[in-house]
Design a protein around this motif. Structure first.
Motif, PDB file in Angstrom:
ATOM      1  N   GLN A 141       4.437  21.778  75.162  1.00 23.16           N
ATOM      2  CA  GLN A 141       5.511  21.329  75.551  1.00 23.16           C
ATOM      3  C   GLN A 141       5.747  20.674  76.812  1.00 23.16           C
ATOM      4  O   GLN A 141       6.447  20.841  77.730  1.00 23.16           O
ATOM      5  CB  GLN A 141       6.493  22.603  75.577  1.00 23.16           C
ATOM      6  N   PHE A 176       9.346  19.672  77.219  1.00 19.92           N
ATOM      7  CA  PHE A 176      10.360  20.402  78.036  1.00 19.92           C
ATOM      8  C   PHE A 176      10.045  20.088  79.599  1.00 19.92           C
ATOM      9  O   PHE A 176      10.744  20.710  80.212  1.00 19.92           O
ATOM     10  CB  PHE A 176       9.969  21.898  77.925  1.00 19.92           C
ATOM     11  N   GLU A 235      16.239  18.483  81.317  1.00 20.29           N
ATOM     12  CA  GLU A 235      16.953  18.924  80.357  1.00 20.29           C
ATOM     13  C   GLU A 235      16.671  20.426  79.996  1.00 20.29           C
ATOM     14  O   GLU A 235      17.242  21.414  79.512  1.00 20.29           O
ATOM     15  CB  GLU A 235      17.087  18.243  79.062  1.00 20.29           C
ATOM     16  N   HIS A 236      15.563  20.575  80.692  1.00 17.62           N
ATOM     17  CA  HIS A 236      14.906  22.105  80.376  1.00 17.62           C
ATOM     18  C   HIS A 236      14.359  22.740  81.819  1.00 17.62           C
ATOM     19  O   HIS A 236      13.191  22.902  81.928  1.00 17.62           O
ATOM     20  CB  HIS A 236      13.610  21.907  79.525  1.00 17.62           C
ATOM     21  N   GLU A 237      15.241  22.664  82.543  1.00 17.07           N
ATOM     22  CA  GLU A 237      14.962  23.069  83.994  1.00 17.07           C
ATOM     23  C   GLU A 237      14.574  24.554  84.089  1.00 17.07           C
ATOM     24  O   GLU A 237      13.513  25.041  84.581  1.00 17.07           O
ATOM     25  CB  GLU A 237      16.117  22.945  84.926  1.00 17.07           C
ATOM     26  N   THR A 238      15.343  25.301  83.150  1.00 17.04           N
ATOM     27  CA  THR A 238      15.003  26.860  83.201  1.00 17.04           C
ATOM     28  C   THR A 238      13.565  27.030  82.527  1.00 17.04           C
ATOM     29  O   THR A 238      12.545  27.722  83.179  1.00 17.04           O
ATOM     30  CB  THR A 238      16.017  27.350  82.058  1.00 17.04           C
ATOM     31  N   GLU A 239      13.071  26.475  81.644  1.00 14.71           N
ATOM     32  CA  GLU A 239      11.898  26.626  80.726  1.00 14.71           C
ATOM     33  C   GLU A 239      10.694  26.069  81.756  1.00 14.71           C
ATOM     34  O   GLU A 239       9.872  26.755  82.115  1.00 14.71           O
ATOM     35  CB  GLU A 239      11.868  26.120  79.581  1.00 14.71           C
ATOM     36  N   ARG A 240      11.345  25.156  82.413  1.00 18.60           N
ATOM     37  CA  ARG A 240      10.083  24.310  83.194  1.00 18.60           C
ATOM     38  C   ARG A 240       9.895  25.387  84.633  1.00 18.60           C
ATOM     39  O   ARG A 240       8.877  25.510  85.115  1.00 18.60           O
ATOM     40  CB  ARG A 240      10.570  23.234  83.824  1.00 18.60           C
TER      41      ARG A 240
END
Length: 788
Positions: free
Chosen positions: A572, A596, A600-605
């Motif tokens: 990812q 990711f 768009e995937h700041e949290t996951e990042r």
DNA sequence: GAGTTTGAAACT
DNA sequence: CAGTTTCAAACTC
């Protein structure tokens, strides 16, 4: 005078630009014919290098634009910014260093101010109060701090300031006549103009302070500047020194702001043909402290907006980009200033912010942060939200994490201005090493890349664009980082990767820390939108955009620092397997799937980053760093662990980085050492291959050019009525006829029993004749005929 | 372009 | 910390 336009300069790689000023400084005084015997010992002192920064802390070149007004405005802006940042400062000083060390610091008069006012036509003195436009003849007379009395200055344009017992400082406006700014050493009470004509009577050492313009100021340029002052002859007989302004600023401390003018050093005569490239002009605003290596601030321009504030360094060189984007006003092109800083020392702090125009601006939407409401400015249709315009130093706090290569700044609300000393921030700038760079502009966009000292010894001038006016407009501030302590996050700040994004909802305060190139990526993404929607004239847009690094794209920057797009599938792009992630970059134009590593995937990042840091606090630090003393400058921090490759393939990180394996490596069967014959062979092969590639590329380019030229020349004949391309004359019939002629020639050669070589020659000659006939016929008729 | 090799990163 | 697994890049065919 050979002056390269800033537009060209902007295209130059930073590495090149970085080396200009210091290289020049290395010119030994002895090489200067005019300097010999006249220069004072102090003037002949070698130019301080990094180790000498005590004397020459920083080099600052202000603005770089083409027009005098822009240059002066840039200077004014810079000064204003500094003073604004240091609102608590009681005094502002201009220091002339280094070799001029004997001279006392110059102080902008009055000492408590740092603004420029126009005192008389053609003469600009530094005074307190609001900024004023410089007159046509830009001369700045600086008073010498605690220096020789009896100031002599010039009031009228075209004259230079000579101090009775002191030195003369000339601030040139990039080689344009009538724009020189004279920094006058004589001190108190001296008013401009009083010393006119004394220059000849008192041969002095001139320090040329270049403000604005190009970095490759040449003696001729100096001469012109002097010429504008009607003192060419005098100056030629004097030792001329170039002085660069070094700026030292302190963000939160109450200490005085000092403008330190370091010598750029040109002891050579004015008429000397030697290059004076060491004179940093125009585009560079560098700051440093006396105890640190020179910093450079590059003024550049971009016309883009980004949705996030990015504060984090690049891997190598570490660049911290802070973008300040404020509300835009039509007809007022947004300007950006990139300020590369040399941050070998501790306590570096950068700060500046960015606001966004049309971009998503998630930072803006952070609810959990104490940010102020976004200030929305409606300008002729498109709305621009001013998020992080910095106004005063009190609004910026430096968050310095010891040992971290990341430099953070906390922005406090604009109205309070009392953010100093808050928990969690190391913003006490009592130390001279703390060098916050604050940009105080509403319409100035600033990026502040920080470059480690080992990678950058030189001022990196970056040109302002043709419209490089710097506007100083304070606007409402926004918080990038919460003013409250960050107990959970701060421990990790020391090793946050370039590109750390802590988004709302992730349990943090809602701020984003991005690397410089993140910002540029965002900028580029938003560029089109901004430019198109705003309708702003963007004479430099293409240029700026070309310099924006973008992963996988062949921008100029990317070309200098290319990186392949990743192909991750399972990670990812949130593991260090992914080069993009490992480098702190967003995936963009990559071939990855289920990525990711994006906004768009700041949290996951953010979680992934945290996980990486938990495993290895130095996971995002450059692997290739400076070695121990006495060892190679570059070495792998961890060392490789190769077993089969012999460390001679790109599997090996050392080899890939083109460095030798070191004692830290745990490799087996290593052949990547200095004396390794295998390595040497590979190197030679690689060099040869590179040469071949270059040659092939050149050949292809040339061929393409020729083909293009051919079509260009032949196309008109086609379109101009009845014309035919040359090859169209070689019809089937013509080819057959030619072949018959050649066969006939071959038969004849065979009949007369000619040897093979002669036969081949006869055939070739016949072929040549056929071609000539074809060509000849083509010029006469559309149906050439071939007769043997 | 598919398959293999390699070594760093991740995991246990 | 060591061994194993996972992963993506580098490499080979």
């Amino acid at each position: 005078m050979d002056v390269v336009s800033p537009e060209l300069n902007i295209l130059l790689p930073d590495e090149i630009m970085d080396t200009e000023a210091i290289v020049m400084d290395d010119d030994p005084p002895a090489e200067s014919p005019t300097a010999s015997g006249q220069s004072q010992p102090s003037d002949d002192a070698p130019i301080p290098m990094e180790t000498d920064v005590l004397a020459v802390p920083e080099i600052v070149s202000l603005c770089s634009d083409a027009t005098p007004t822009q240059r002066t405005q840039a200077l004014t802006t810079s000064i204003t910014t500094d003073s604004t940042l240091c609102s608590t400062t009681s005094a502002t000083q201009l220091l002339l260093t280094p070799s001029i060390a004997s001279s006392s610091p110059l102080t902008l008069r009055p000492a408590t101010a740092s603004t420029l006012t126009s005192t008389s036509p053609g003469v600009v003195s530094l005074t307190s109060g609001g900024l004023q436009k410089l007159s046509a003849n830009h001369q700045i007379i600086l008073n010498k701090v605690a220096s020789s009395p009896g100031a002599d200055t010039t009031r009228s344009p075209g004259t230079t300031t000579i101090t009775p017992g002191g030195q003369k400082f000339m601030v040139t406006a990039i080689g344009k006549s009538g724009q020189s700014i004279v920094l006058q050493l004589p001190h108190t009470g001296s008013k401009p103009g009083s010393g006119q004509g004394e220059a000849k009577a008192h041969p002095q050492h001139f320090k040329v302070l270049t403000i604005g313009g190009r970095t490759d100021l040449k003696p001729v340029m100096v001469g012109q500047a002097v010429s504008s002052a009607s003192q060419v002859s005098t100056l030629q007989a004097q030792q001329l020194k170039t002085v660069q302004i070094a700026k030292k600023t302190q963000v939160s401390s109450a200490g005085p702001i000092k403008f330190i003018i370091t010598k750029a050093v040109n002891n050579k005569g004015l008429t000397a043909q030697t290059s004076v490239s060491n004179v940093i002009t125009g585009r560079v605003l560098s700051t440093s402290s006396p105890v640190t290596s020179p910093r450079t601030i590059t003024l550049s321009e971009t016309l883009s907006s980004s949705s996030k504030i990015a504060i984090s360094p690049l891997k190598s060189p570490s660049k911290l980009t802070v973008v300040s984007v404020a509300s835009q006003v039509p007809n007022s092109p947004q300007k950006s200033v990139s300020l590369p800083l040399n941050m070998a020392h501790l306590g570096q702090q950068i700060l500046v912010q960015q606001s966004t125009a049309t971009s998503p601006a998630k930072v803006v939407s952070s609810h959990s942060t104490p940010m102020k409401p976004v200030q929305t400015v409606t300008v002729g249709g498109p709305q621009f939200k001013t998020i992080f315009p910095l106004s005063t130093s009190s609004n910026v706090q430096q968050i310095q994490v010891p040992g971290s290569r990341f430099h953070y700044v906390r922005l406090v609300t604009a109205t309070t201005g009392s953010s100093t000393g808050q928990a969690g921030s190391h913003c006490t700038n009592s130390s001279m090493t703390a060098k916050p760079m604050v940009v105080n502009t509403a319409q100035v966009r600033m990026s502040v890349p920080i470059i480690p000292a080992q990678t950058m010894k030189q001022v990196v001038p970056k040109p302002l664009t043709s419209s490089g006016q710097l506007l100083t407009t304070q606007t409402q501030q926004r918080l990038i980082m919460p003013a409250t302590p960050l107990p959970q996050i701060q421990p990790n700040l020391t090793n946050l990767p370039p590109g750390t994004v802590l988004a709302p909802g992730s349990g943090n305060m809602g701020y984003a820390v991005l690397p410089a190139h993140y910002v540029t990526q965002l900028q580029q993404s938003a560029y089109v939108t901004l430019a198109s929607s705003s309708g702003f004239p963007n004479p430099t847009g293409i240029q700026t955009q070309a310099r924006l690094p973008l992963n996988g794209l062949s921008t100029s920057d990317a070309a200098s620092r290319p990186r392949k797009p990743c192909n991750c599938n399972k990670s990812q792009c949130l593991k260090l397997y992914c080069d993009c992630f490992a480098n702190g970059e967003f995936c963009q134009n990559c071939n990855c799937t289920n990525c990711f590593n994006n906004l768009e995937h700041e949290t996951e990042r953010a979680k992934a980053i945290k996980a990486c840091l938990d495993r290895n606090p130095e996971a995002f630090k450059p692997k290739i760093g400076k070695g121990k003393e006495g060892e190679s400058d570059r070495r792998h921090s961890k060392g490789c662990n190769c077993k089969r490759s012999g460390c001679l393939k790109n599997y090996c990180e050392c080899y890939e980085a083109k460095i030798m394996c070191s004692s830290t490596c745990k490799c087996v069967g290593c052949k990547n050492f200095e004396e390794s014959p295998e390595r040497k062979t590979l190197m030679h092969l690689a060099d040869a291959a590179e040469v071949r590639v270059q040659q092939q590329t050149a050949a292809k380019t040339k061929l393409s050019s020729q083909i293009s030229d051919l079509f260009t020349r032949t196309t008109p004949s086609i379109t101009s009525g009845g014309g035919r391309m040359p090859f169209t004359f070689v019809t089937k019939e013509v080819a057959e006829a030619t072949c018959e002629c050649l066969l006939e020639q071959a038969e004849q050669a065979e009949l007369i029993q000619q040897p093979q070589a002669t036969a081949e020659r006869m055939i070739l000659e016949e072929f040549g004749r056929c071609l000539m006939r074809i060509i000849s016929s083509a010029g006469k008729t559309d149906c050439p005929s071939i007769n043997c």
